[in-house]
Design a protein around this motif. Structure first.
Motif, PDB file in Angstrom:
ATOM      1  N   ASP A 162       1.073  -1.260   0.210  1.00  0.00           N
ATOM      2  CA  ASP A 162      -0.130   0.169  -0.072  1.00  0.00           C
ATOM      3  C   ASP A 162       0.938   1.121   0.097  1.00  0.00           C
ATOM      4  O   ASP A 162       0.819   2.294   0.922  1.00  0.00           O
ATOM      5  N   ILE A 163       1.890   1.165  -0.868  1.00  0.00           N
ATOM      6  CA  ILE A 163       2.845   2.291  -0.819  1.00  0.00           C
ATOM      7  C   ILE A 163       2.512   3.204  -2.182  1.00  0.00           C
ATOM      8  O   ILE A 163       2.558   2.384  -3.268  1.00  0.00           O
ATOM      9  N   ASN A 164       2.175   4.391  -2.138  1.00  0.00           N
ATOM     10  CA  ASN A 164       2.006   5.143  -3.497  1.00  0.00           C
ATOM     11  C   ASN A 164       3.202   5.546  -4.129  1.00  0.00           C
ATOM     12  O   ASN A 164       3.124   5.625  -5.541  1.00  0.00           O
ATOM     13  N   THR A 165       4.258   6.017  -3.466  1.00  0.00           N
ATOM     14  CA  THR A 165       5.482   6.529  -4.003  1.00  0.00           C
ATOM     15  C   THR A 165       6.619   5.884  -3.338  1.00  0.00           C
ATOM     16  O   THR A 165       6.707   5.746  -2.017  1.00  0.00           O
ATOM     17  N   TYR A 166       7.599   5.390  -4.215  1.00  0.00           N
ATOM     18  CA  TYR A 166       8.884   4.773  -3.527  1.00  0.00           C
ATOM     19  C   TYR A 166       9.862   5.709  -3.942  1.00  0.00           C
ATOM     20  O   TYR A 166      10.373   5.830  -5.115  1.00  0.00           O
ATOM     21  N   ASN A 170      18.585  10.593  -7.145  1.00  0.00           N
ATOM     22  CA  ASN A 170      17.349   9.831  -6.635  1.00  0.00           C
ATOM     23  C   ASN A 170      16.310   9.481  -7.583  1.00  0.00           C
ATOM     24  O   ASN A 170      15.895  10.174  -8.345  1.00  0.00           O
ATOM     25  N   LEU A 171      15.862   8.319  -7.565  1.00  0.00           N
ATOM     26  CA  LEU A 171      14.809   7.805  -8.304  1.00  0.00           C
ATOM     27  C   LEU A 171      13.414   7.716  -7.520  1.00  0.00           C
ATOM     28  O   LEU A 171      13.390   7.282  -6.545  1.00  0.00           O
ATOM     29  N   VAL A 172      12.457   8.371  -8.056  1.00  0.00           N
ATOM     30  CA  VAL A 172      11.113   8.262  -7.542  1.00  0.00           C
ATOM     31  C   VAL A 172      10.054   7.708  -8.381  1.00  0.00           C
ATOM     32  O   VAL A 172       9.953   7.872  -9.497  1.00  0.00           O
ATOM     33  N   VAL A 173       9.401   6.575  -7.838  1.00  0.00           N
ATOM     34  CA  VAL A 173       8.685   5.889  -8.550  1.00  0.00           C
ATOM     35  C   VAL A 173       7.039   5.798  -8.151  1.00  0.00           C
ATOM     36  O   VAL A 173       6.984   5.775  -6.910  1.00  0.00           O
ATOM     37  N   THR A 174       6.411   5.919  -8.994  1.00  0.00           N
ATOM     38  CA  THR A 174       4.923   5.984  -8.351  1.00  0.00           C
ATOM     39  C   THR A 174       4.200   5.008  -9.500  1.00  0.00           C
ATOM     40  O   THR A 174       5.183   4.271 -10.288  1.00  0.00           O
ATOM     41  N   GLN A 175       2.931   4.829  -9.529  1.00  0.00           N
ATOM     42  CA  GLN A 175       2.450   3.672 -10.199  1.00  0.00           C
ATOM     43  C   GLN A 175       2.226   3.963 -11.861  1.00  0.00           C
ATOM     44  O   GLN A 175       2.135   2.991 -12.572  1.00  0.00           O
ATOM     45  N   ASP A 176       2.257   5.184 -11.992  1.00  0.00           N
ATOM     46  CA  ASP A 176       2.301   5.479 -13.399  1.00  0.00           C
ATOM     47  C   ASP A 176       3.425   6.530 -14.018  1.00  0.00           C
ATOM     48  O   ASP A 176       3.343   7.014 -15.098  1.00  0.00           O
ATOM     49  N   SER A 177       4.647   6.643 -13.261  1.00  0.00           N
ATOM     50  CA  SER A 177       5.623   7.344 -13.538  1.00  0.00           C
ATOM     51  C   SER A 177       6.936   7.040 -12.862  1.00  0.00           C
ATOM     52  O   SER A 177       6.913   6.520 -11.723  1.00  0.00           O
ATOM     53  N   ALA A 178       7.970   7.409 -13.483  1.00  0.00           N
ATOM     54  CA  ALA A 178       9.147   7.284 -12.523  1.00  0.00           C
ATOM     55  C   ALA A 178      10.172   8.573 -13.131  1.00  0.00           C
ATOM     56  O   ALA A 178      10.029   9.075 -14.203  1.00  0.00           O
ATOM     57  N   ALA A 179      10.677   9.251 -12.106  1.00  0.00           N
ATOM     58  CA  ALA A 179      11.482  10.381 -12.563  1.00  0.00           C
ATOM     59  C   ALA A 179      12.841  10.283 -11.706  1.00  0.00           C
ATOM     60  O   ALA A 179      12.964   9.985 -10.442  1.00  0.00           O
ATOM     61  N   LEU A 180      13.924  10.647 -12.397  1.00  0.00           N
ATOM     62  CA  LEU A 180      15.508  10.335 -11.834  1.00  0.00           C
ATOM     63  C   LEU A 180      15.939  12.032 -11.623  1.00  0.00           C
ATOM     64  O   LEU A 180      15.675  12.845 -12.334  1.00  0.00           O
ATOM     65  N   PHE A 181      16.203  12.355 -10.371  1.00  0.00           N
ATOM     66  CA  PHE A 181      16.927  13.442 -10.140  1.00  0.00           C
ATOM     67  C   PHE A 181      18.233  13.289 -10.050  1.00  0.00           C
ATOM     68  O   PHE A 181      18.871  12.586  -8.931  1.00  0.00           O
ATOM     69  N   THR A 182      19.093  14.223 -10.824  1.00  0.00           N
ATOM     70  CA  THR A 182      20.527  14.137 -10.637  1.00  0.00           C
ATOM     71  C   THR A 182      20.963  15.524 -11.210  1.00  0.00           C
ATOM     72  O   THR A 182      20.293  16.520 -11.537  1.00  0.00           O
ATOM     73  N   ASP A 183      22.376  16.003 -10.626  1.00  0.00           N
ATOM     74  CA  ASP A 183      22.870  17.188 -10.787  1.00  0.00           C
ATOM     75  C   ASP A 183      23.543  17.357 -12.333  1.00  0.00           C
ATOM     76  O   ASP A 183      23.565  16.443 -13.040  1.00  0.00           O
ATOM     77  N   GLY A 184      24.043  18.492 -12.467  1.00  0.00           N
ATOM     78  CA  GLY A 184      24.563  18.787 -13.924  1.00  0.00           C
ATOM     79  C   GLY A 184      25.564  18.049 -14.255  1.00  0.00           C
ATOM     80  O   GLY A 184      26.247  17.940 -15.381  1.00  0.00           O
ATOM     81  N   ARG A 185      26.568  17.322 -13.480  1.00  0.00           N
ATOM     82  CA  ARG A 185      27.599  16.430 -13.685  1.00  0.00           C
ATOM     83  C   ARG A 185      27.128  15.152 -14.577  1.00  0.00           C
ATOM     84  O   ARG A 185      27.836  14.634 -15.176  1.00  0.00           O
TER      85      ARG A 185
END
Length: 609
Positions: free
Chosen positions: A16-20, A51-66
């Motif tokens: 029952d986790i919405n976002t991981y 950092n990777l954020v995963v939801t049931q309908d999306s995934a987004a990777l946060f990283t810096d300019g390097r």
């Protein structure tokens, strides 16, 4: 379709986790991690930091300019959105998490891989939406069926003749500080802090001579939580003499839970969420920067002398490599037979040159391993600050354009990190201009005199302003701290023009700090240039205004005069270049003879306007 992400989402539904949230970190919040912890790579293909954020309908990777260009390439076709941190319109990680989790939902993460401060910040912010945190489950581990095992390597003792101070002395100083602060226990989970404190090293993380471990220290003894199989009889006897008791690595959290009615000294930003969550309510937390982090950044006289020896060895190795690169092609642009023999190939490419550079280091006495994955980049690939070739993916090097080698070594005498950009033949006027601008930046920073109390943010302008005048910039710090036979990136000293989240550039620089000086210019699709020397903070003079310090270069390797536009150098910059090359020649000449000595003399010749 991303099979790994789909499997993770199924586990999220189960709990029952919405976002991981999946961070790069291991249980010790290390910058570099072993194969067991490369969860982001398993899910997205991205091998850098983020950092990777995963939801049931999306995934987004946060990283810096390097890593912007690298992440875009590695995640192609993986159904993951790249969030370029710091760019206009890109939300901060925490803001994004708040926005994507529904009211009354659940955020999940493995509490062993998220620092306590960040975990609590998320918990408090999400409470406004009645969102709860579930930090008990490693969901990635549940779907990663062929996950590599936790690293295991032999632990060895770094002798006092290298370390300069015994582990017994370090422990005594630490306990004295604990008593002064009224702390009954001290928890350390940072791997390089434990390795430095105990004068122990290993190879649990490639290029970082550390071992998976935790420590709990009290006024009379200490507990080292480690894989007992990694300790031989010599190390066991060494620890016994230090009154350090060995316990299994996975018993740490059980021990933490047993601490009651006491004050514990720790640093929440360097301690994971699960550790502090296990502390009973009766425990008072004294949250401060780890004392060992500050102490190990200020190299003692023995460490400094040893480090200088390591840089002579490194200088010999990298200069041998530069000589090879400068003589690898014949006048008609063909590889020489000698070059083919050394490379083991009919062609020169980024992969075999990286391996050759490592072989030259391997010839040096006291060499252990690389201090990081070698960056060997030709032409457009050099515009990727953290690019590294593989045996399957590389660019062929031709006798023209620019080649960049960013490499380093772990020696018993210290840790090195150097970048040289080399003209392989004819280069364009813009490449020559950019090389010269980067050279000016590096020389200017290396020449600063600064008053006690100055930080890396104070000094960064000395390097970056040269490029800013031209409307240019680079998306990384100008310099990072370097450990002693330890992690090549070491806090708190650094050169940056602005405060970065979670970093400590505001901390004053101290005598004995070793920091890289590495400005660069990166033109996507064309070329990249970086020049890097390591610097040592030394006393300059004292007067009625206070104590003044200077930076001195530790790195002793020629800078490629073939790539310089001398007309762009100011007289003082030209003098700095010539002075540096005089020092390089005097340092390295005893180690060369014949054609190589003649070339070294030419490569460090005095340049005039």
């Amino acid at each position: 379709m991303n099979v790994a992400l789909d499997a993770l989402r199924q586990q999220m539904k189960k709990y029952d986790i919405n976002t991981y949230l999946v961070p790069t970190d291991d249980f010790h919040l290390s910058e570099y991690v072993g194969m067991y912890f490369r969860a982001i790579r398993f899910l997205s293909g991205f091998s850098g930091e983020g950092n990777l954020v995963v939801t049931q309908d999306s995934a987004a990777l946060f990283t810096d300019g390097r890593y912007f260009i690298q992440a875009e390439q590695e995640m192609a076709g993986r159904d993951v959105e790249l969030m370029r941190m710091g760019e206009p319109g890109v939300p901060a990680l925490d803001d994004y998490l708040v926005s994507v989790i529904p009211e009354g939902g659940y955020l999940g993460f493995d509490g062993r891989c998220v620092d306590f401060h960040h975990g609590m910040t998320l918990r408090d912010r999400l409470a406004e939406k009645a969102v709860a945190v579930k930090a008990e489950q490693d969901l990635v581990g549940q779907v990663w069926t062929d996950r590599p095992a936790l690293a295991s390597s032999r632990v060895w003792i770094l002798e006092d003749r290298f370390a300069g101070k015994s582990a017994a002395e370090k422990l005594a100083e630490l306990r004295a500080l604990m008593q002064q602060k009224g702390a009954g226990f001290h928890i350390i989970t940072s791997l390089d802090d434990i390795a430095w404190l105990m004068n122990l090293r290993a190879d649990d993380i490639p290029c970082n001579p550390v071992f998976l471990s935790y420590m709990i220290i009290d006024p009379k003894s200490a507990y080292l939580f480690v894989n007992p199989a990694d300790l031989d009889e010599e190390v066991k006897a060494y620890l016994e003499d230090l009154r350090v008791k060995v316990a299994p690595y996975d018993r740490f959290y059980e021990a933490v839970h047993q601490l009651k009615d006491t004050t514990v000294l720790l640093e929440s930003a360097k301690t994971n969420y699960a550790t502090i969550s296990e502390l009973p309510d009766s425990v008072r937390i004294l949250d401060e920067m780890l004392p060992t982090s500050m102490w190990k950044s200020q190299k003692n006289p023995v460490e400094i002398e040893n480090t200088k020896k390591a840089h002579v060895k490194d200088g010999v190795a990298v200069t041998n490599f530069m000589y090879f690169m400068k003589h690898a092609f014949t006048a008609d642009a063909q590889l020489t037979e000698e070059a083919k023999k050394l490379l083991g190939s009919e062609e020169m490419n980024e992969w075999n040159t990286a391996k050759l550079s490592e072989r030259y280091r391997g010839e040096q006495d006291g060499y252990i391993e690389p201090s990081f994955t070698t960056i060997s980049a030709y032409g457009p690939n050099a515009a990727l600050p953290h690019y590294a070739p593989t045996a399957e993916s590389y660019r062929v090097i031709e006798p023209k354009g620019l080649y960049l080698l960013d490499s380093g070594g772990q020696y018993f005498e210290g840790t090195t990190d150097i970048t040289r950009t080399i003209a392989m033949g004819p280069i364009t006027e813009i490449e020559r201009k950019h090389f010269t601008l980067v050279l000016k930046s590096m020389l200017r920073l290396g020449d600063v005199i600064f008053l006690e109390g100055s930080s890396g943010i104070t000094l960064d302008l000395a390097a970056r302003e040269v490029l800013w005048r031209e409307g240019l910039n680079y998306n990384h710090g100008t310099g990072h701290g370097v450990g002693f036979c330890l992690n090549v990136h070491e806090r708190p000293n650094a050169f940056r023009y602005r405060q970065a989240q979670g970093r400590m550039e505001h901390m004053p620089l101290h005598e004995g700090n070793i920091t890289s000086d590495e400005p660069g210019i990166y033109i996507e699709g064309s070329h990249g240039i970086r020049l890097e020397n390591l610097t040592l903070v030394e006393k300059a003079f004292q007067n009625e205004f206070g104590n003044f310090f200077r930076l001195s270069f530790l790195t002793m390797v020629p800078l490629d005069l073939d790539a310089i536009d001398v007309r762009l150098l100011e007289p003082h910059e030209l003098a700095l270049l010539n002075q540096y090359h005089q020092q390089v020649y005097a340092t390295l000449a005893p180690y060369f003879s014949g054609d190589k000595l003649a070339w070294l003399q030419h490569a460090t010749r005095e340049v005039q306007l």
